[in-house]
Design a protein around this motif. Structure first.
Motif, short mmCIF file in Angstrom:
data_model
loop_
_atom_site.label_atom_id
_atom_site.label_comp_id
_atom_site.label_asym_id
_atom_site.label_seq_id
_atom_site.Cartn_x
_atom_site.Cartn_y
_atom_site.Cartn_z
N LEU A 1 7.33 1.14 -9.40
CA LEU A 1 7.57 1.38 -7.98
C LEU A 1 6.33 2.02 -7.39
O LEU A 1 5.91 3.10 -7.81
CB LEU A 1 8.78 2.28 -7.79
N THR A 2 5.73 1.35 -6.42
CA THR A 2 4.52 1.85 -5.75
C THR A 2 4.86 2.19 -4.31
O THR A 2 5.44 1.37 -3.58
CB THR A 2 3.40 0.80 -5.78
N LEU B 1 4.57 3.04 6.24
CA LEU B 1 5.03 3.22 4.87
C LEU B 1 5.06 1.87 4.18
O LEU B 1 5.60 0.90 4.72
CB LEU B 1 6.44 3.84 4.86
N ASP B 2 4.48 1.79 2.98
CA ASP B 2 4.50 0.58 2.16
C ASP B 2 5.18 0.88 0.84
O ASP B 2 4.85 1.88 0.17
CB ASP B 2 3.07 0.07 1.89
N VAL B 3 6.10 0.02 0.44
CA VAL B 3 6.83 0.18 -0.82
C VAL B 3 6.87 -1.16 -1.54
O VAL B 3 7.15 -2.20 -0.91
CB VAL B 3 8.27 0.68 -0.59
N ARG B 4 6.60 -1.13 -2.85
CA ARG B 4 6.69 -2.37 -3.65
C ARG B 4 7.30 -2.06 -5.00
O ARG B 4 6.87 -1.13 -5.69
CB ARG B 4 5.32 -3.01 -3.83
N LEU B 5 8.30 -2.84 -5.38
CA LEU B 5 8.93 -2.74 -6.69
C LEU B 5 8.67 -4.04 -7.43
O LEU B 5 9.09 -5.11 -7.00
CB LEU B 5 10.44 -2.52 -6.55
N ASN B 6 7.95 -3.96 -8.54
CA ASN B 6 7.68 -5.16 -9.31
C ASN B 6 8.04 -4.94 -10.78
O ASN B 6 8.00 -3.82 -11.29
CB ASN B 6 6.22 -5.59 -9.18
#
Length: 815
Positions: free
Chosen positions: A611-612, A648-653
């Motif tokens: 999670l970034t 706000l930036d959110v990334r789940l990979n």
């Protein structure tokens, strides 16, 4: 006795005839033999001797995959097939593994500590989209957006297309100047079949990167280790990529040829046209190892975009359910554009010793562009009958606006950009110093002849700024007929730029916590010298810093803080105002960046995830305000605007499906500008909400059948304003952008799959698939066409819709 001996030896002779011998010598790039290379095949194995020699046998009429591996060298895989007993000589050159262990924070977190997103090249090969490639993957990331599927350009955190840095092998690349529509772009500079590494930063990047405000895309092309050819075919075009080693493996060469045709998409739009595009691109990267310390490299590119466009008619319905309207347009004339670019760069890498590396680069970019069109349009804007009981239900029954317009252009541009630069990297234990200096010369020759005449019910509409009264029919009008828009200019500009940077990085620890920090500064001096005008010089400094810490916690977390004072000296487009004239007084746009980020790596469902999260703020000053029409950016050529952006930036990979990496991203952005102290309004790139999903799956019982989904949702951006209008009075937004592309492919053969089929054994890889673009057939709008109502004097914003549902077939072969 002889018969008995023959009977005894016959089985051995028969067995021997069914085997072939593979032998050779394995060396490194310096032609030194490698001892102890593990060679595995058919559940068997052998190793090379001290002289690098090996030998083993394989059965005939069967494809055998052989693996050559060594702890210090990159593993290679080779297929052998023989139809009869013979000897095969195979002497590969292994490439040394390059692992910068002294710079790794923990678990190879250096890129993450720098705030750089490292993109898997396999994603680029499999992503589904009208413009599949690196940019298509970027647009699924948080903070990156574009509402035009025909374009490879992208906005990052409120910036525009011109605020993004793009490097290939450390060399900055450029895009054409006059292109105003995604239909004209054709191909991205980046050939996705030649890529080895992809790094992307959405802000707060280091001083070693250039002077732009928004982002950095850093591409590295690969140096081939073996010979191969890949062919891609689809309804949209074709590409061929071939690579190999020459001159005793000292020269690595890769060549890519691409062809693109967008008519499949354009013919699906609401405008009936005759469209004959032709987009061609040839690109090569060569690297020659002079010695163990010196290598010479060449990167070359040629592209030719021929754009022939002849619109015939258009029918667009818009408005509300209570008041539906329809625009009908009939066209005459055509547009013929030609964009031709050349790019070449030579570089030399010199490894003085284990700690010091030097790089020198000279490059040249030339673009020759022609934009010629004469298009006449007659339009009818009418009300649609909504009476269900009427015989004319759904038909136009009353015309609110009738008129015509004629657009003319004869625009020519020739730009030549040459530069020379040197860079140095010095490592001292956990410390690293980087420095560089660059000189660049830009020569632009630009001729603009562009005008528009608008006629409404027999009356020529003059521009709003005219000062001649018109009291018809009581007083005859004797003034001249003026075009509604008229831009005439001829510019020749020389720009000299001197820039340099110095930065320091250190990896250390604070107790049991790992720490990495970077600090640097860039500087640039430039002189704008327009022919026939006064020259002007400017100078900027750009300090930047980054800090990252990985706490010694049970949870795998990394925190980082980055920012600085970023500046963007004006390029030619930013010097040219709405009237086509050059203003040498335009200063650099400036932005203070602050980025706070966190990476949290964890395990879920016994599979890895990350999670970034990033919070960012930009305070912009000396802004050169602009308008966007499709992909053309037009600047005010002044610095009277202030602006800000935060979000706000959110990334789940991770592996949502075992063995397949996918991600979900979310972004929130707000960006506004204050033009000449008139108050804050939304910037043209104010894309509030962004949701992106890049997902891949496979059929459990048939793992070679794979599926890919690319989903993007963006809230609407401001829809622009008519020519000469006050943007403060036109703040309506376009509709939300919603798009889903899906693809399925079947792998017939690859490195992980063998087959007894003789035909398939001719390929190293073979796959075929179908792609369905815009599966829900959603009509997204990109810009507005402004039409006058002769009665109310009101101007209607007619949305220009993008592509509908399109089916594409794709075939990939590798030899």
């Amino acid at each position: 006795m002889k018969k008995l001996l023959l009977l005894v030896l016959f089985p051995s002779l028969l067995f021997a005839q069914k085997m072939s011998t593979v032998q050779g010598k394995i060396v490194n790039k310096f032609n030194d033999p490698i001892e102890g290379v593990a060679i595995s095949y058919l559940d068997k194995g052998t190793t090379t001797d001290k002289d690098g020699n090996y030998s083993f046998q394989i059965p005939i009429r069967k494809t055998v995959k052989v693996t050559f591996s060594h702890v210090s060298y990159k593993t290679i895989l080779k297929k052998f097939t023989t139809r009869g007993a013979r000897t095969i000589n195979f002497s590969p050159t292994l490439t040394i593994k390059t692992e910068e262990l002294e710079e790794v924070i923990v678990k190879n977190r250096k890129k993450e500590a720098q705030g750089i997103t490292k993109i898997d090249t396999k994603k680029v090969e499999t992503v589904v989209g009208p413009n599949a490639g690196v940019e298509a993957v970027l647009m699924t990331l948080p903070g990156v957006s574009n509402n035009n599927e025909l374009s490879t350009q992208y906005n990052v955190r409120g910036g525009n297309f011109d605020e993004n840095l793009v490097y290939v092998n450390g060399i900055e690349v450029y895009r054409p100047f006059l292109i105003r529509s995604g239909q004209q772009e054709g191909l991205s500079f980046i050939n996705s079949h030649m890529i080895q590494n992809i790094d992307f930063s959405a802000g707060g990047f280091q001083a070693k990167y250039g002077d732009k405000l928004s982002s950095v895309l850093d591409i590295t092309y690969r140096k081939p280790t073996e010979s191969s050819t890949q062919v891609d075919l689809s309804f949209l075009g074709a590409s061929v990529t071939t690579e190999g080693l020459l001159f005793k493996d000292k020269l690595s060469a890769i060549l890519g040829v691409r062809y693109r045709d967008n008519s499949l998409f354009v013919n699906d739009k609401q405008t009936e046209i005759n469209f004959r595009p032709s987009f061609t691109d040839i690109q090569t990267f060569l690297s020659y190892e002079l010695s163990s310390k010196v290598s010479l490299n060449f990167l070359g590119n040629f592209s030719l975009n021929n754009y022939d466009y002849k619109p015939l008619s258009r029918r667009t319905r818009f408005g509300t359910i209570a008041n539906p309207l329809e625009l009908i347009v009939f066209y005459q004339g055509q547009e013929v554009d030609r964009f031709q670019t050349f790019f070449g760069a030579f570089s030399m890498d010199y490894k003085v010793n284990e700690n010091l590396e030097l790089t020198g680069i000279v490059s040249s970019f030339n673009t020759q562009e022609e934009e010629y069109f004469d298009i006449a349009a007659q339009y009818n804007l009418g009300q649609v009958n909504t009476n269900l009981g009427s015989e004319n239900f759904g038909e136009v029954e009353f015309a609110q606006g009738i008129g015509s317009q004629l657009n003319h252009a004869r625009n020519d541009l020739d730009a030549l950009i040459v530069n020379a630069q040197v860079r140095a990297t010095l490592k001292d234990g956990n410390n690293e110093w980087r420095a560089g200096a660059k000189y660049q010369r830009e020569n632009i020759k630009d001729r603009i002849r562009e005008w528009e005449i608008i006629d409404s019910v027999g009356f020529s509409v003059r521009p709003p700024h005219h000062n001649i009264g018109n009291n018809q029919p009581y007083t005859p009008f004797t003034g001249p007929i003026e075009p509604f828009q008229n831009v005439r200019a001829q510019n020749t500009v020389d720009i000299d730029r001197f820039s340099g940077f110095l930065q320091f990085s250190r990896k250390t620890s604070w107790g049991d916590h790992d720490i990495w920090f970077n600090a640097g500064v860039r500087g640039q001096y430039w002189n704008v010298n327009p022919v026939g005008g006064a020259s002007k010089s400017h100078m900027i400094f750009s300090p930047r810093a980054q800090f990252a810490i990985k706490p010694d916690w049970n949870s795998d977390m990394l925190f980082r803080l980055s920012g600085g004072y970023y500046s963007q000296p004006p390029f030619y487009r930013e010097l040219r105002g709405f009237d086509g004239q050059i203003s040498a007084d335009v200063k650099a746009q400036k932005s203070i960046h602050a980025v706070l980020g966190n990476d949290y790596s964890f395990t879920m469902w016994n599979r890895p995830f990350k999670l970034t999260t990033e919070l960012y703020y930009k305070d912009l000053s000396d802004v050169n305000a602009y308008s966007i029409d499709n992909v053309r950016i037009r600047y005010r050529a002044d610095n009277v605007t202030d602006a800000y952006a935060y979000g706000l930036d959110v990334r789940l990979n991770g592996e949502f499906v075992p063995g397949s990496d996918s991600w979900i991203s979310f972004g929130y952005l707000k960006t506004e500008e204050n033009i000449d102290n008139r108050g804050y309004i939304a910037r043209p790139t104010d894309q509030r909400i962004k949701l992106g999903i890049l997902f891949q799956d496979y059929v459990p019982n048939l793992p070679d059948l794979k599926a890919y989904l690319n989903l993007v949702y963006n809230t609407g951006v401001p829809g622009g304003a008519p020519a000469y209008a006050d943007v403060y009075e036109f703040q309506n937004r376009l509709g939300d952008y919603r798009r889903a592309d899906v693809g399925v492919s079947y792998i017939f053969i690859d490195n992980n799959k063998t087959t007894s089929n003789k035909f398939l054994n001719n390929f190293e890889e073979l796959s075929a698939g179908l792609e369905l673009f815009n599966i829900f057939d959603i009509r997204n709008s990109i810009t507005n066409t402004w039409v006058r109502d002769v009665y109310s004097k009101q101007q209607f914003a007619i949305p220009n819709f993008m592509t509908g549902r399109v089916l594409n077939f794709k075939l990939r072969m590798k030899f």
